[in-house]
Design an enzyme around this catalytic site. Sequence first.
Site, short mmCIF file in Angstrom:
data_model
loop_
_atom_site.label_atom_id
_atom_site.label_comp_id
_atom_site.label_asym_id
_atom_site.label_seq_id
_atom_site.Cartn_x
_atom_site.Cartn_y
_atom_site.Cartn_z
N TYR A 53 48.06 46.32 -12.74
CA TYR A 53 48.05 47.75 -12.40
C TYR A 53 49.41 48.39 -12.65
O TYR A 53 50.39 48.06 -12.01
CB TYR A 53 47.67 47.88 -10.92
CG TYR A 53 47.34 49.27 -10.43
CD1 TYR A 53 48.19 50.35 -10.63
CD2 TYR A 53 46.17 49.49 -9.73
CE1 TYR A 53 47.87 51.61 -10.16
CE2 TYR A 53 45.84 50.75 -9.25
CZ TYR A 53 46.70 51.80 -9.46
OH TYR A 53 46.38 53.04 -8.98
N TYR A 76 45.94 54.47 -20.98
CA TYR A 76 44.48 54.61 -21.09
C TYR A 76 43.98 55.75 -20.21
O TYR A 76 43.58 56.81 -20.69
CB TYR A 76 43.81 53.29 -20.72
CG TYR A 76 42.30 53.31 -20.84
CD1 TYR A 76 41.68 53.38 -22.07
CD2 TYR A 76 41.50 53.26 -19.70
CE1 TYR A 76 40.29 53.39 -22.18
CE2 TYR A 76 40.12 53.27 -19.79
CZ TYR A 76 39.52 53.33 -21.03
OH TYR A 76 38.15 53.35 -21.13
#
Lengths: 136, 381
Positions: free
Chosen positions: B280, B328
Amino acid sequence: MSSGPVPSPTPETAPFWESTRARAMRLPHCTPCGRPHFYPRSYCPFCHSAELEWREVSGRATLASYVINRRPGPAFEGASQIIALVRLAEGPRMMTNLVEVETDPVSLRLGMPLRVRYSERGDQVLPLFAPAEVAA
Amino acid sequence: MHGGNVAIVGAAETRDLGTLPDRSVLQLHTEAAMRALSDAGLGPDDVDGIANDGMPPFDVSHYLGIRPRWIDGTSVGGCSFMLHVRHAAAAIAAGAANVVLITHGESGRSGVGTRPWAPDPASLSGQFEQPFGAGAPFATFTTPVLAFLEERGMTRRDLAEVVAAQREWSDGNPRAARNRRISADDVLAAREIAYPFTRDMCCVVTDGGGALVMTSAERARDLPSADRAVHLLGSGEAGGTPIVSQMDDLGSFGAFRTACGEALRTAGITHADVDHVMFYDAFAHLPLYMLEDSGFVGRGESGAFVADGGTRPGGALPMNTNGGGLSYTHTGKYGMFAIQEAVRQLRGEAFRQVPGVEVSVVQGVGMMFGAAGALVLGNRT
């Protein structure tokens, strides 16, 4: 008077904010294990004792880490600010702003000695820090 | 905890990601949910367990006409979904639910159907962070990084290399918000947001959603999606600190060590068994912490590992193969998208597919250094 959000004390933190309004800084110290802690709690986070005593700390610290915020929120009126993590001489770490120093990494060295300053914010007083060489 | 002999049988993102002012948060949750159920070959009537973060879980179940007998509203920020998967596996293994639907939707960019953020001046952050300007994650989550870098003799170029490596993965992907290659020099030359962080070292801000459907491995075998089932092999979770200044160690996050350590141990695997990782990355320092804290490299080795191509296409440890939250998408809670990419890689369906992925590790973080969750996923039991 600096601009920005004003902290609202809670029962366990009120003595801290009372102390800064008096231009001092007190932290809870654990009577059995002797260690101070920050943020103020009702129990020592190290030995879990409830026997705590508010004691004044020296206001000396060193620079542990920082960022120079180039996009401060609207409450801060736009100027770049140094958001710093400082380690108090007594051990605990806290977040603060550095003042009386250029907002430029060239002027900042991790580990540099700092001294507390006090700055009014609404009805509270924030502990800020300045390089020890320039602090009175 | 052990995997629980459960599988992810459905996984989907919303049809579109990015700027979606025509969809409410609830629409994003439910669009992702229906797509994930369809992917599994199941329908809302099959679902008896519901989990999400960001709104009461029953908002989603009621909207879809589901009447759950198991509910999890664990809310620890962007890694909530790793914990939902872990908790759902326990519930399915214990017989508390048969089919669990985990949803995410967030109108992070457009703010449609979202409650406005209201600072609380009596909270720990409101007393001890926000008065100093540490409110936005780019000026708060980032504060320990100079200590991390200096302890290791690393520099901000190591942050830039993380971005450059991940852009090789998102290069050309039409679903990625930032999908063009960029050099570390370009990253360093970009506009400064909070020194030492420049624009590209900070995540994108998007609208979107994603959902997962989980059930027992036994039931998974009977579904039309059986050959695409992804198995939970191990998991871990851990709590950290509500305010960044109180990290035990500015150069290492204990919750990553705890969560990933337990996930690998319970999966019964070692680092050498891992083919792919999703770490993450709300900001460029987090993959460096995770590479070291999760034990994939030694202390101080993360920067060189990334700069030398270890995490790029063709590298020893493909990392953040959708481009990550940096490139993304990042709705505000990226963890769902990290899991989605791991599932795609394990199914062989990724935009930039890594050959032969059998085991993937997903490491999440939430509420800045507040919490961590880790999953070990595999395409075999």
